[in-house]
Design a protein around this motif. Structure first.
Motif, mmCIF file in Angstrom:
data_model
loop_
_atom_site.group_PDB
_atom_site.id
_atom_site.type_symbol
_atom_site.label_atom_id
_atom_site.label_comp_id
_atom_site.label_asym_id
_atom_site.label_seq_id
_atom_site.Cartn_x
_atom_site.Cartn_y
_atom_site.Cartn_z
ATOM 1 N N TYR A 33 0.504 -1.486 0.022
ATOM 2 C CA TYR A 33 -0.061 -0.285 0.019
ATOM 3 C C TYR A 33 0.889 1.449 -0.095
ATOM 4 C CZ TYR A 33 -2.961 -3.674 1.704
ATOM 5 O OH TYR A 33 -3.996 -4.636 2.127
ATOM 6 N N TYR A 35 0.953 5.538 1.062
ATOM 7 C CA TYR A 35 0.350 6.564 1.729
ATOM 8 C C TYR A 35 0.876 7.637 1.591
ATOM 9 C CZ TYR A 35 -2.906 2.712 3.686
ATOM 10 O OH TYR A 35 -3.801 2.206 3.849
ATOM 11 N N GLN A 37 0.990 11.717 3.529
ATOM 12 C CA GLN A 37 1.066 12.450 4.752
ATOM 13 C C GLN A 37 1.561 13.772 4.431
ATOM 14 O OE1 GLN A 37 2.608 11.259 8.229
ATOM 15 N NE2 GLN A 37 0.726 11.786 10.095
ATOM 16 N N ASP A 42 -3.329 13.576 8.295
ATOM 17 C CA ASP A 42 -3.385 11.974 8.856
ATOM 18 C C ASP A 42 -2.785 11.299 7.325
ATOM 19 O OD1 ASP A 42 -5.723 11.372 7.753
ATOM 20 O OD2 ASP A 42 -6.581 13.713 7.803
ATOM 21 N N PRO A 43 -2.375 10.129 7.510
ATOM 22 C CA PRO A 43 -1.878 9.666 5.427
ATOM 23 C C PRO A 43 -3.146 9.310 4.807
ATOM 24 C CG PRO A 43 -0.900 8.491 7.900
ATOM 25 C CD PRO A 43 -2.574 10.385 8.160
ATOM 26 N N PHE A 45 -4.841 7.640 1.705
ATOM 27 C CA PHE A 45 -4.185 6.534 0.802
ATOM 28 C C PHE A 45 -3.982 6.920 -0.456
ATOM 29 C CE2 PHE A 45 -4.414 1.694 -0.625
ATOM 30 C CZ PHE A 45 -5.495 1.398 -1.277
ATOM 31 N N LEU A 88 4.811 13.195 3.436
ATOM 32 C CA LEU A 88 6.130 12.201 3.633
ATOM 33 C C LEU A 88 5.186 10.807 3.189
ATOM 34 C CD1 LEU A 88 8.134 10.640 5.373
ATOM 35 C CD2 LEU A 88 6.258 10.749 7.608
ATOM 36 N N PHE A 90 4.160 6.794 3.099
ATOM 37 C CA PHE A 90 4.228 6.428 3.530
ATOM 38 C C PHE A 90 4.451 4.443 1.808
ATOM 39 C CE2 PHE A 90 5.324 7.504 7.891
ATOM 40 C CZ PHE A 90 5.306 8.244 8.150
ATOM 41 N N ARG A 94 1.411 -6.147 4.106
ATOM 42 C CA ARG A 94 0.563 -6.813 4.431
ATOM 43 C C ARG A 94 0.714 -8.502 4.282
ATOM 44 N NH1 ARG A 94 -5.847 -5.608 4.856
ATOM 45 N NH2 ARG A 94 -5.449 -6.737 7.148
ATOM 46 N N ASP A 98 -3.313 -10.228 8.150
ATOM 47 C CA ASP A 98 -3.075 -9.765 9.345
ATOM 48 C C ASP A 98 -2.373 -7.841 9.907
ATOM 49 O OD1 ASP A 98 0.707 -10.884 10.647
ATOM 50 O OD2 ASP A 98 -0.451 -9.959 11.409
ATOM 51 N N GLY A 99 -2.165 -7.107 10.662
ATOM 52 C CA GLY A 99 -1.359 -6.003 10.212
ATOM 53 C C GLY A 99 -1.054 -5.392 9.675
ATOM 54 N N TYR A 100 -1.272 -4.141 9.483
ATOM 55 C CA TYR A 100 0.433 -3.374 8.172
ATOM 56 C C TYR A 100 1.054 -3.395 9.152
ATOM 57 C CZ TYR A 100 -5.154 -2.327 5.633
ATOM 58 O OH TYR A 100 -6.124 -2.627 4.927
ATOM 59 N N PHE A 102 4.416 -0.573 8.477
ATOM 60 C CA PHE A 102 5.394 0.464 8.156
ATOM 61 C C PHE A 102 6.250 0.287 7.288
ATOM 62 C CE2 PHE A 102 0.686 2.983 6.553
ATOM 63 C CZ PHE A 102 -0.002 2.222 7.191
ATOM 64 N N GLY A 103 6.636 1.172 6.403
ATOM 65 C CA GLY A 103 8.550 1.704 6.321
ATOM 66 C C GLY A 103 8.067 2.992 6.950
ATOM 67 N N SER A 104 9.474 3.414 6.560
ATOM 68 C CA SER A 104 10.372 4.540 7.966
ATOM 69 C C SER A 104 9.375 6.132 6.664
ATOM 70 C CB SER A 104 11.144 4.738 7.567
ATOM 71 O OG SER A 104 11.431 4.127 8.771
#
Lengths: 111, 114
Positions: A33, A35, A37, A42-43, A45, A88, A90, A94, A98-100, A102-104
Motif C-alpha cells: 500500500y 499512503y 501524509q 493524516d495519511p 491512501f 511523507l 509511506f 501486509r 495480519d496487520g499492516y 509501515f516503512g519509515s
C-alpha cells in the motif's frame, strides 16, 4: 525482524521534475500500500497492489503511477511535481489477515 | 461521506494521568480496527488491532482499546501516561466491503507534561 524498507529516506526535487520512490515489503507479504501524509495531516491512501496487480486506487493524481514487480517490491513514480506534492510517502505491506507494517517513509520536498 | 472521526486533535496531560482517545467510524458491516502511533520524526507503528473476538484489546506499551459495535467506537485508553507517550495517535479502519485499504482518522496529538 525484517521490516518494510523504503528508499530514499529524503528527496528534494524541483517543480516539474520527476521522482521515483521505492518500497521493499516484508518477505512473503503479498500486498503493498502507498499512503501520502501531508504536513500536519493524516495519511491518505493512494494505491495498493496484490500479487503484482493493482488492487485498489485512492486519491492518487494522474501524474503519479505505481507498479509492483516480480520480486514484490513496488515503485511510485511521480511526474510534473508540484509544491503540493511535498509530503511523507509511506509504504505498508501486509500478509492476508495480519496487520499492516509501515516503512519509515520517504520525505519528499518539492522546491 | 463515510469516515473515521477522532474527537480531539490536541490533548495535554500530566504524567500519571489517565488517557482516553475517542474514535468513531461510520462504516456499516464488518470492520477491522487499528490504532497507530507516530513519534516525532518517525513512521507509523501499530499499537493494537481488533479483528474479532474479545472487544477489549490489549496492545503494546500498556495501551488498550475497546470495540463497542453499537456505538461504532474504538476508543484507546491507558491508565497512566508517561512523558515518552508524547506522540500523534491515529485510529484507522479497514472496512471489509471496501477491500483492504485503511481509512485513517485525522490524528490526535498527545503531549505529556513531565
Amino acid at each position: 525482524a525484517a521490516g518494510v524498507i523504503q528508499s530514499p529516506r529524503h528527496l528534494i526535487k524541483e517543480k516539474r521534475e520527476t521522482a521515483t520512490l521505492k518500497c521493499y515489503p516484508i518477505p512473503r507479504h503479498d500486498t503493498v500500500y502507498w499512503y501520502q501524509q501531508g504536513p500536519g495531516q493524516d495519511p491518505q491512501f493512494l494505491i495498493s497492489f496484490y500479487e503484482k496487480m493493482q488492487s485498489d486506487k485512492g486519491s492518487i493524481p494522474d501524474r503519479f503511477s505505481a507498479q509492483q514487480f516480480s520480486d514484490y517490491h513496488s515503485e511510485l513514480n511521480m511526474s510534473s511535481l508540484e509544491l503540493g506534492d511535498s509530503a511523507l510517502y509511506f509504504c505498508a505491506s501486509r500478509l492476508s489477515a495480519d496487520g499492516y507494517t509501515f516503512g519509515s517513509g520517504t520525505r519528499l520536498t518539492v522546491v | 461521506a463515510q469516515s473515521v472521526s477522532q474527537h480531539n486533535h490536541h490533548v495535554i496531560l500530566s504524567e500519571a494521568a489517565s488517557l482516553e482517545l475517542g474514535c468513531n467510524y461510520s462504516y456499516g458491516g464488518t470492520v477491522n480496527l487499528f490504532w497507530y502511533v507516530q513519534y516525532p520524526g518517525q513512521h507509523l507503528q501499530l499499537l493494537l488491532k481488533y479483528f474479532s473476538g474479545d472487544p477489549l484489546v490489549k496492545g503494546i506499551k500498556g495501551f488498550e482499546a475497546e470495540f463497542i459495535k453499537s456505538k461504532f467506537s474504538f476508543n484507546l485508553r491507558k491508565p497512566s501516561v508517561q512523558w515518552s507517550d508524547t506522540a500523534e495517535y491515529f485510529c484507522a479502519v479497514n472496512p471489509m466491503e471496501y477491500g483492504n485499504k485503511l481509512v485513517f482518522g485525522a490524528g490526535t496529538i498527545l503531549r505529556v507534561k513531565s
